[in-house]
Design a protein around this motif. Structure first.
Motif, short mmCIF file in Angstrom:
data_model
loop_
_atom_site.label_atom_id
_atom_site.label_comp_id
_atom_site.label_asym_id
_atom_site.label_seq_id
_atom_site.Cartn_x
_atom_site.Cartn_y
_atom_site.Cartn_z
N SER A 154 4.37 12.63 3.78
CA SER A 154 4.27 11.65 2.70
C SER A 154 3.67 12.30 1.46
CB SER A 154 3.40 10.47 3.13
OG SER A 154 2.09 10.90 3.33
N ALA A 155 4.10 11.81 0.31
CA ALA A 155 3.63 12.41 -0.95
C ALA A 155 2.16 12.08 -1.16
CB ALA A 155 4.46 11.85 -2.10
N PRO A 156 1.36 13.09 -1.57
CA PRO A 156 -0.08 12.83 -1.79
C PRO A 156 -0.28 11.72 -2.81
CG PRO A 156 0.42 15.17 -1.94
CD PRO A 156 1.72 14.47 -1.82
N GLY A 157 -1.18 10.82 -2.54
CA GLY A 157 -1.50 9.76 -3.50
C GLY A 157 -0.56 8.57 -3.44
N SER A 166 0.81 -1.21 0.00
CA SER A 166 0.00 0.00 0.00
C SER A 166 0.86 1.28 0.00
CB SER A 166 -0.99 0.01 1.17
OG SER A 166 -0.31 -0.09 2.39
N TRP A 167 2.13 1.15 0.33
CA TRP A 167 3.01 2.34 0.32
C TRP A 167 3.90 2.30 -0.91
CZ3 TRP A 167 3.94 5.93 4.55
CH2 TRP A 167 3.00 5.78 5.59
N ALA A 168 3.97 3.42 -1.62
CA ALA A 168 4.87 3.52 -2.77
C ALA A 168 6.31 3.64 -2.29
CB ALA A 168 4.51 4.74 -3.61
N GLN A 169 7.22 3.35 -3.20
CA GLN A 169 8.67 3.43 -2.90
C GLN A 169 9.05 4.79 -2.30
OE1 GLN A 169 11.11 0.99 -3.75
NE2 GLN A 169 12.49 2.30 -2.61
N ASP A 170 8.50 5.85 -2.95
CA ASP A 170 8.89 7.20 -2.54
C ASP A 170 7.83 7.87 -1.67
OD1 ASP A 170 6.92 7.33 -4.39
OD2 ASP A 170 7.95 8.71 -5.76
N ALA A 171 7.10 7.05 -0.91
CA ALA A 171 5.98 7.62 -0.14
C ALA A 171 6.45 8.59 0.93
CB ALA A 171 5.18 6.48 0.50
N ILE A 172 7.63 8.34 1.48
CA ILE A 172 8.09 9.21 2.56
C ILE A 172 8.98 10.30 1.98
CG2 ILE A 172 9.44 9.31 4.69
CD1 ILE A 172 8.44 6.54 5.33
N ALA A 173 8.67 11.54 2.30
CA ALA A 173 9.44 12.68 1.77
C ALA A 173 10.87 12.60 2.31
CB ALA A 173 8.79 13.98 2.21
N GLU A 174 11.84 12.80 1.41
CA GLU A 174 13.24 12.64 1.83
C GLU A 174 13.75 13.81 2.65
OE1 GLU A 174 15.95 11.27 -1.04
OE2 GLU A 174 14.91 9.34 -1.12
N SER A 175 13.30 15.01 2.28
CA SER A 175 13.85 16.19 2.93
C SER A 175 13.02 16.57 4.15
CB SER A 175 13.83 17.35 1.93
OG SER A 175 13.90 18.56 2.62
N GLU A 176 13.73 17.01 5.18
CA GLU A 176 13.03 17.46 6.38
C GLU A 176 12.22 18.71 6.12
OE1 GLU A 176 15.94 17.94 9.43
OE2 GLU A 176 16.41 15.80 9.44
N THR A 177 12.57 19.41 5.03
CA THR A 177 11.87 20.66 4.75
C THR A 177 10.68 20.45 3.80
OG1 THR A 177 13.38 21.08 2.94
CG2 THR A 177 13.92 22.10 5.06
N ALA A 178 10.43 19.20 3.41
CA ALA A 178 9.31 18.93 2.51
C ALA A 178 8.00 19.39 3.16
CB ALA A 178 9.24 17.45 2.20
N ALA A 179 7.06 19.76 2.29
CA ALA A 179 5.81 20.31 2.80
C ALA A 179 4.99 19.29 3.59
CB ALA A 179 4.99 20.85 1.63
N ALA A 180 5.08 18.05 3.16
CA ALA A 180 4.28 17.03 3.84
C ALA A 180 5.16 15.80 4.09
CB ALA A 180 3.09 16.63 2.97
N GLY A 198 -4.47 8.75 -15.20
CA GLY A 198 -3.27 9.27 -14.57
C GLY A 198 -3.56 10.00 -13.27
N GLY A 199 -4.80 10.17 -12.94
CA GLY A 199 -5.12 10.86 -11.69
C GLY A 199 -4.92 9.93 -10.50
N GLU A 200 -5.17 10.48 -9.35
CA GLU A 200 -5.04 9.68 -8.16
C GLU A 200 -6.16 8.64 -8.11
OE1 GLU A 200 -5.17 10.97 -3.71
OE2 GLU A 200 -3.99 12.38 -4.90
N THR A 201 -5.86 7.43 -7.77
CA THR A 201 -6.90 6.40 -7.70
C THR A 201 -7.74 6.60 -6.45
OG1 THR A 201 -5.15 5.00 -8.51
CG2 THR A 201 -7.21 3.92 -7.97
N THR A 202 -9.02 6.53 -6.60
CA THR A 202 -9.86 6.68 -5.42
C THR A 202 -9.92 5.35 -4.69
OG1 THR A 202 -11.84 5.97 -6.55
CG2 THR A 202 -11.34 8.33 -6.63
#
Ligand SMILES: Cc1cc2nc3c(=O)[nH]c(=O)nc-3n(C[C@H](O)[C@H](O)[C@H](O)COP(=O)(O)O)c2cc1C
Length: 485
Positions: A192-195, A176-190, A466-470
């Motif tokens: 985890s990446a949306p979607g 259920s988690w994508a490879q890049d789900a967790i933001a790498e930078s501490e300064t990222a806005a969120a 290509g949109g986010e899957t509901t």
């Protein structure tokens, strides 16, 4: 004949072996009366074995599961009473005192819940840095089931269908988690990446799960999957789902046959011929010379099957006390009082026709001139699972397994706890390394890396637009996929 064609179906031997250690907990295989033997439940015994195994570059530390003490004539079996602490709990503690070794927990698909078990395995995988594995078993006996809410509810014939739905659901949860789900930078806005995190929906005969994700993926993506179970259904299940089989076929010819069978089933299931590894259960009795090893084995066997164990073994089939019989005399002339044995003392005792067996055993032991003790020792020795010999002879024997690809390694049950791996690590491992069939360092930090297993690919369920899957779309797609199983 090339090495490849010995197995067929495109299988290519890796030429390498891996070791695991199977800390049994309850069994007749551990000599607990030896002066050097320690507790089978103290953490220190587990720690000693795990750290020794890690010094010997073992891929895995393996724990079985037994959720009820085995019984003897209706009481807890006094000769087998140590019990098995919960594997995940024990492995979590071992994760803190080891760095590299894989941590394999046997957990059944019958009394657990897939979402809960997937969550617990994710936890072990995360806290160990990607070293967790799940040995999937299908314990179905009503005797164990009595300890649980649902009782012994699962029919023998249903258990692998049920296990398949269970494992599929757990895999979807880990996906259920994508490879890049967790933001790498501490300064990222969120965080985890949306979607990038999706819900899991599974609808099937055994489970209907609407799962909102809980934990991110680990350094090895998800726990490695082991399987233990030997019926045709069990083998097919492993061929579809497992990374490694904990097998019961260590002797050379049966191991090759088993490999051929698994490769054929794996290819039929649409996977690659090398996709499922095999590690049989085994015991090693080693010494500097072949003769010393033979003498040692005689001593080990005499300790494993002492007078009490010999009588208790027969009592299981006779269904009554036989303490009046001499362990050094012939088998009892009286008949068993049970018709068929139950598995309350372990699955090896399941469903034997006791009276027929008694007749057969009396004749057999008389023919061979064997006492009760000699007869039981012969019946219970896993001759085929024991490698007895000098360090160099056994290293040569194992090199042959590596070369043909009969197995990928061995899951070793030490006959002594906690020092039973010392001679293997100190003497056998260097001999194997000298023959180029055993690692000289850990391949990486995760169990998947040690075993050379590929990182799974996350199945795509993004919509065509290509949109986010509901959640509803994911639900529909997964329900359709489940129907196709
Ligand atoms: C090598 C091996 C080890 C096993 N270890 C366990 C265990 O630790 N706990 C358990 O409940 N069942 C264990 N099982 C039992 C299996 O999960 C399964 O219930 C049993 O083998 C019957 O399935 P089958 O008919 O496919 O062989 C083991 C089986 C094998 C072959």
């Amino acid at each position: 004949m090339s090495e490849n064609s010995e197995i067929g179906n495109g299988f290519v031997p890796s030429g390498q072996l891996q070791f695991g250690v199977f800390f049994q907990g309850v069994n007749s295989g551990t000599v607990w009366k030896a002066a050097e033997s320690g507790s089978q439940t103290d953490f220190d015994s587990f720690r000693h074995l795990a750290q020794t195994a890690e010094r010997g570059l073992f891929a895995a530390f393996f724990l079985g599961e037994g959720l009820r003490l085995r019984e003897h004539l209706g009481r807890p079996h006094a000769l087998d009473v140590a019990g098995r602490p919960d594997a995940q709990t024990m492995l979590a503690a071992l994760a803190a005192v080891t760095n590299k070794i894989g941590l394999v927990a046997t957990q059944n698909t019958t009394y657990n819940d897939p979402a809960h078990l997937a969550h617990r395995f994710s936890s072990l995988d995360l806290l160990s840095g990607g070293r967790a594995a799940w040995n999937v078993v299908t314990t179905d006996n009503a005797w164990t089931g009595e300890n649980f809410r649902r009782g012994g509810y699962l029919d023998h014939t249903d258990r692998y269908r049920h296990a398949e739905a269970f494992v599929e659901t757990a895999k979807r949860i880990w996906d259920s988690w994508a490879q890049d789900a967790i933001a790498e930078s501490e300064t990222a806005a969120a965080w985890s990446a949306p979607g990038s995190i999706r819900e899991v929906s599974h609808a099937g005969q055994h489970y209907t799960v609407e799962y909102a994700p809980g934990l991110p993926r680990s350094a090895q993506y998800r726990p490695v999957l082991f399987q233990a179970g030997d019926s045709p259904e069990g083998r097919d299940f492993a061929a579809r789902q497992a990374d490694v089989i904990f097998s019961a076929h260590p002797a050379y010819a049966p191991a090759l046959d088993f490999r051929r069978d698994i490769v054929a089933r794996t290819v039929k299931a649409g996977r690659g011929p090398n996709d499922v590894q095999i590690m049989p259960a085994s015991e090693f009795i080693l010494a500097a010379t072949a003769q010393e090893a033979v003498d040692k084995k005689a001593w080990v066997r005499s300790q494993q099957i002492g007078p009490q164990q010999a009588i208790a073994y027969l009592e299981q089939f006779w269904g009554r006390e036989l303490s009046e019989y001499d362990p050094d005399g012939p088998l009892p002339e009286i008949d068993p009082v049970v018709v068929e044995t139950s598995e309350t003392r372990g699955s090896g005792f399941h469903g034997a026709k006791a009276r027929q067996l008694a007749d057969q055993w009396r004749a057999e032991s008389k023919d061979k001139g064997q006492s009760i003790r000699a007869f039981v020792s012969g019946k219970t020795s896993r001759v085929d699972a024991t490698f007895t010999g000098s360090y160099t002879d056994i290293a040569d024997t194992l090199a042959r397994y590596a070369k043909s690809g009969a197995v990928d390694g061995f899951n070793i049950s030490p006959w002594l706890v906690p020092t039973g791996l010392d001679d293997i690590v100190n003497h056998l491992v260097p001999e194997l390394q000298a023959r180029g069939v055993y690692p000289t360092e850990y391949a990486g930090t995760t169990l998947r890396e040690h075993l050379g297993l590929p990182v799974p690919v996350r199945p795509e369920v993004q919509s065509e637009q290509g949109g986010e899957t509901t959640a509803a779309e994911v639900s529909l797609q997964l329900a359709v996929a489940a129907q196709q199983l």
